[in-house]
Design a protein around this motif. Structure first.
Motif, PDB file in Angstrom:
ATOM      1  N   LEU A  65       3.880  -7.250   1.964  1.00 20.73           N
ATOM      2  CA  LEU A  65       3.340  -5.419   2.087  1.00 20.73           C
ATOM      3  C   LEU A  65       3.604  -4.366   3.917  1.00 20.73           C
ATOM      4  O   LEU A  65       4.431  -3.827   3.015  1.00 20.73           O
ATOM      5  CB  LEU A  65       1.799  -5.957   2.669  1.00 20.73           C
ATOM      6  CG  LEU A  65       0.248  -4.348   2.569  1.00 20.73           C
ATOM      7  CD1 LEU A  65       1.131  -3.692   0.858  1.00 20.73           C
ATOM      8  CD2 LEU A  65      -0.774  -5.018   2.436  1.00 20.73           C
ATOM      9  N   LEU A 118      -3.775   4.762   1.591  1.00 22.92           N
ATOM     10  CA  LEU A 118      -3.494   3.408   0.852  1.00 22.92           C
ATOM     11  C   LEU A 118      -4.019   3.502  -0.253  1.00 22.92           C
ATOM     12  O   LEU A 118      -5.611   3.104  -0.251  1.00 22.92           O
ATOM     13  CB  LEU A 118      -3.672   2.585   1.619  1.00 22.92           C
ATOM     14  CG  LEU A 118      -2.842   1.152   1.138  1.00 22.92           C
ATOM     15  CD1 LEU A 118      -1.684   1.632   0.314  1.00 22.92           C
ATOM     16  CD2 LEU A 118      -2.634   0.203   2.282  1.00 22.92           C
ATOM     17  N   LEU A 124      -4.644   1.241  -3.013  1.00 20.70           N
ATOM     18  CA  LEU A 124      -4.326  -0.293  -3.359  1.00 20.70           C
ATOM     19  C   LEU A 124      -5.313  -0.511  -4.301  1.00 20.70           C
ATOM     20  O   LEU A 124      -6.406  -1.194  -4.568  1.00 20.70           O
ATOM     21  CB  LEU A 124      -3.946  -0.571  -2.105  1.00 20.70           C
ATOM     22  CG  LEU A 124      -3.471  -2.498  -2.547  1.00 20.70           C
ATOM     23  CD1 LEU A 124      -2.350  -3.088  -1.266  1.00 20.70           C
ATOM     24  CD2 LEU A 124      -4.823  -4.057  -2.552  1.00 20.70           C
ATOM     25  N   GLN A 165      -4.928  -6.443   7.349  1.00 15.79           N
ATOM     26  CA  GLN A 165      -3.845  -5.321   7.383  1.00 15.79           C
ATOM     27  C   GLN A 165      -4.089  -4.301   6.382  1.00 15.79           C
ATOM     28  O   GLN A 165      -4.160  -3.155   7.145  1.00 15.79           O
ATOM     29  CB  GLN A 165      -2.428  -5.733   6.667  1.00 15.79           C
ATOM     30  CG  GLN A 165      -1.369  -4.890   6.974  1.00 15.79           C
ATOM     31  CD  GLN A 165       0.491  -5.215   6.654  1.00 15.79           C
ATOM     32  OE1 GLN A 165       0.236  -6.193   5.701  1.00 15.79           O
ATOM     33  NE2 GLN A 165       0.950  -4.394   7.065  1.00 15.79           N
ATOM     34  N   ILE A 166      -4.635  -4.629   5.350  1.00 15.47           N
ATOM     35  CA  ILE A 166      -4.983  -3.525   4.483  1.00 15.47           C
ATOM     36  C   ILE A 166      -6.582  -2.961   5.286  1.00 15.47           C
ATOM     37  O   ILE A 166      -6.525  -1.789   5.242  1.00 15.47           O
ATOM     38  CB  ILE A 166      -5.985  -4.344   2.786  1.00 15.47           C
ATOM     39  CG1 ILE A 166      -4.800  -4.767   2.131  1.00 15.47           C
ATOM     40  CG2 ILE A 166      -6.359  -3.046   1.990  1.00 15.47           C
ATOM     41  CD1 ILE A 166      -5.068  -5.613   0.588  1.00 15.47           C
ATOM     42  N   HIS A 220      -5.134  -0.242   8.219  1.00  9.61           N
ATOM     43  CA  HIS A 220      -4.567   1.064   7.795  1.00  9.61           C
ATOM     44  C   HIS A 220      -5.858   1.879   7.323  1.00  9.61           C
ATOM     45  O   HIS A 220      -5.195   3.088   7.218  1.00  9.61           O
ATOM     46  CB  HIS A 220      -3.170   0.113   6.487  1.00  9.61           C
ATOM     47  CG  HIS A 220      -2.426   1.739   6.158  1.00  9.61           C
ATOM     48  ND1 HIS A 220      -1.343   1.473   7.032  1.00  9.61           N
ATOM     49  CD2 HIS A 220      -3.317   2.285   5.324  1.00  9.61           C
ATOM     50  CE1 HIS A 220      -0.904   2.914   5.815  1.00  9.61           C
ATOM     51  NE2 HIS A 220      -1.813   3.148   5.594  1.00  9.61           N
ATOM     52  N   ILE A 221      -6.452   0.872   5.883  1.00 10.21           N
ATOM     53  CA  ILE A 221      -7.054   1.942   6.109  1.00 10.21           C
ATOM     54  C   ILE A 221      -8.636   2.655   6.252  1.00 10.21           C
ATOM     55  O   ILE A 221      -8.539   3.598   6.486  1.00 10.21           O
ATOM     56  CB  ILE A 221      -8.251   1.214   4.481  1.00 10.21           C
ATOM     57  CG1 ILE A 221      -7.136   1.050   3.333  1.00 10.21           C
ATOM     58  CG2 ILE A 221      -9.555   2.302   3.951  1.00 10.21           C
ATOM     59  CD1 ILE A 221      -8.311   0.107   1.835  1.00 10.21           C
ATOM     60  N   ALA A 262      -9.079   0.352  -1.373  1.00  7.30           N
ATOM     61  CA  ALA A 262      -8.621  -1.103  -2.222  1.00  7.30           C
ATOM     62  C   ALA A 262      -9.442  -1.212  -2.993  1.00  7.30           C
ATOM     63  O   ALA A 262     -10.385  -2.288  -2.860  1.00  7.30           O
ATOM     64  CB  ALA A 262      -8.042  -2.382  -1.213  1.00  7.30           C
ATOM     65  N   ALA A 267     -11.475  -8.171   6.716  1.00  8.15           N
ATOM     66  CA  ALA A 267     -11.010  -6.031   6.427  1.00  8.15           C
ATOM     67  C   ALA A 267     -11.789  -5.599   8.201  1.00  8.15           C
ATOM     68  O   ALA A 267     -10.973  -4.254   7.279  1.00  8.15           O
ATOM     69  CB  ALA A 267     -11.125  -6.134   5.168  1.00  8.15           C
TER      70      ALA A 267
END
Ligand code: SAH
Length: 387
Positions: A165, A173, A175, A247-248, A251-252, A259, A307
Motif C-alpha cells: 500500500l 480512499l 478500498l 494504515q488504512i 488514512h480514512i 474500506a 484501524a
C-alpha cells in the motif's frame, strides 16, 4: 524481547532420514531453501515460513501461478458471479456520494487476483455521475503472474500497481479487499500458563519439515487473550494485517473514504486455523511448500482495533450483506436472460455466495469509515459509534 529461540522439541512427526525428500525424490528448491534457513537461523516463525511459501520471488505459490478458478486450487466470490463485484461497487459508490462525491479520490484494491472484482466494480459504477472521472485506480499486487492477468482484464484503464500500500495520495480512499487478509502470514502461540506462551515454529527432522515449540516466554501483545483462553489453547496473530489495517484506518480517518474487507474468519480467531488448499482439497501445510495456497482465518477484531481512529461496522455475514444490497433482485434480473445450463449455474452461484451452508456465513464483511459518517450500504455501525 526475550530470546525465545525454539528448543526445537517436535510436536509431531517421525524422522524420515537425512538425505531424501518425504517421498524419497530430490528435494524441491523451496524446501531446500527453507531447510537452509532453519539450519542457519534456527526454527522459523510460521509467518516467515508462510511468506516464503506464498511470495518467494522465484518459487512462491503466488509468484509462480494463477491459483484461481476450476483449474486452480480455489475459487473466490468474484469468480463465482459478477453480482458480487457489482454490489460491492455500488456500495462503495454510494458511500462516495454520501461523503459529498469528493474529487479526486483513490479507488484501491488489495490482492486483486485476476482483476475480475475490479472489472465488475467499474462496470457497475459506470452510470454513477462523476465517479469514474474523479477516481485514481490503485492495485496492490505482489504476484507478477496475477498482475499480468489484471492488466489483461482491465485493458484500457489507467491503473497504478504497487507491491504494498505504501504512501497514498492525500485524497479519500475507497478500498476493497476480498480474500486478501487471509493470505497474510500469521504467527501461532500456545498458552503455557497464566503468563507465558510458546510459539509454534517450523523446524526440520532430516529433510522433513515439522512443527516445534519455543520455550515459554511472556507475550505482552497477547495479554487480552488471557481472559478467553486456557493453558494449551492456540491463538494466532497476523502482524502484517494489523499494520495494513492501521494504515488504512489512519488514512480514512484523516482524508475520508471507506474500506470493505471481505474474508473468512471471525471477530476473534481461536485455535489453529492455518490451512493449505490444493486442487480444491485440504492439504498438509508443511508438505510441498509453495505448491498449495496457505491461509488462516482473519481476526476481524485485530483489524478493527488497528484501524482506529477510523470507525468500524458490525461484522456482518457475507450472505446478509449481499441480501441487503439487493442480490436477489439482481439475480432475478440476470436470470430473465438465461436458460438451461447457464440458468442453473447462475442459480447455483447466487446460492453459493449467500447460503449459510455455503459462503454466506463463513465469509464476513467489515467496513472501515470516518467518524461522523455511516458505513457503506449493506453494513451497520458498530454500537460504540452509533451515537
Ligand atoms: N481478491 C481476489 C484474489 C484473492 S487471492 C479474488 O477475490 O478473486 C489473494 C490475492 O492477494 C492474490 O492476488 C495474491 O497475489 C495477493 N497477495 C497475497 N499476498 C499478498 C501480499 N502480501 N501483498 C500483495 N498482494 C498479495
Amino acid at each position: 524481547m526475550p530470546d525465545n529461540r525454539p528448543d526445537t522439541s517436535p510436536e509431531t512427526g517421525p524422522d524420515t532420514g537425512p538425505d531424501n525428500g518425504p517421498d524419497n525424490g530430490p528435494i524441491p528448491p523451496l524446501t531446500r531453501h527453507l531447510l537452509d534457513r532453519i539450519a542457519q537461523d534456527g526454527p522459523l516463525r510460521l509467518s516467515d515460513y508462510m511468506a516464503d511459501c506464498l511470495l518467494h520471488p522465484r518459487y512462491g505459490y503466488y509468484t509462480t501461478r494463477d491459483p484461481l478458478g476450476a483449474a486452480g486450487d480455489f475459487t473466490t466470490a468474484p469468480e463465482i458471479s459478477q453480482m458480487f463485484g457489482e454490489l460491492i461497487g455500488l456500495s462503495l459508490a454510494q458511500s462516495w456520494l454520501d461523503q459529498g462525491a469528493p474529487s479526486p479520490f483513490t479507488l484501491a484494491e488489495l490482492g486483486p487476483g485476476r482483476g475480475t472484482l475490479m472489472a465488475d466494480i467499474l462496470r457497475a459504477t459506470r452510470g454513477v455521475p462523476g465517479f469514474h472521472a474523479a477516481m485514481t485506480l490503485l492495485l496492490v499486487e505482489v504476484s507478477p503472474t496475477l498482475r499480468r492477468a489484471q492488466k489483461a482484464t482491465l485493458k484500457g484503464q489507467d491503473v497504478a500497481w504497487r507491491d504494498r500500500l505504501g504512501d497514498m495520495p492525500d485524497a479519500p480512499l475507497f478500498l476493497v479487499a476480498n480474500e486478501f487478509f487471509d493470505a497474510l502470514p500469521i504467527r501461532q502461540f500456545v498458552r503455557a500458563d497464566d503468563i507465558l506462551w510458546q510459539e509454534r515454529r517450523v523446524t526440520a527432522q532430516g529433510t522433513t519439515l515439522t512443527l516445534g515449540l519455543t520455550g515459554a516466554a511472556p507475550e505482552p501483545a497477547l495479554a487480552h487473550r488471557l481472559g478467553d483462553t486456557k493453558p494449551g489453547d492456540i491463538v494466532e496473530t497476523c502482524p502484517a494485517a494489523s499494520a495494513i489495517a492501521a494504515q488504512i484506518g489512519d488514512h480514512i480517518a484523516r482524508h475520508g473514504g471507506a474500506a470493505l474487507i471481505v474474508d473468512y474468519g471471525d471477530w476473534r480467531s481461536q485455535g489453529d486455523t492455518l490451512q493449505a488448499l490444493r486442487n480444491h482439497a485440504y492439504a498438509d501445510p508443511l508438505a510441498d511448500p509453495g505448491q498449495s495456497d496457505l491461509t488462516a482465518h482473519v481476526d476481524f477484531e485485530d483489524i478493527a482495533t488497528a484501524a482506529a481512529p477510523a470507525c468500524h461496522s458490525l461484522l456482518t455475514p457475507q450472505g446478509v450483506f449481499l441480501e441487503r444490497l439487493g442480490i436477489t433482485a439482481r439475480a432475478q434480473a440476470l436470470a430473465a436472460r438465461l436458460t438451461d445450463d447457464a440458468l442453473s449455474a447462475h442459480v447455483a452461484a447466487h446460492r453459493r455466495l449467500t447460503h449459510p451452508q455455503e459462503m454466506g456465513t463463513l465469509f464476513k464483511t467489515l467496513a472501515l469509515y470516518p467518524k461522523g459518517h455511516r458505513p457503506p450500504p449493506g453494513l451497520e455501525p458498530a454500537k460504540h459509534d452509533s451515537a
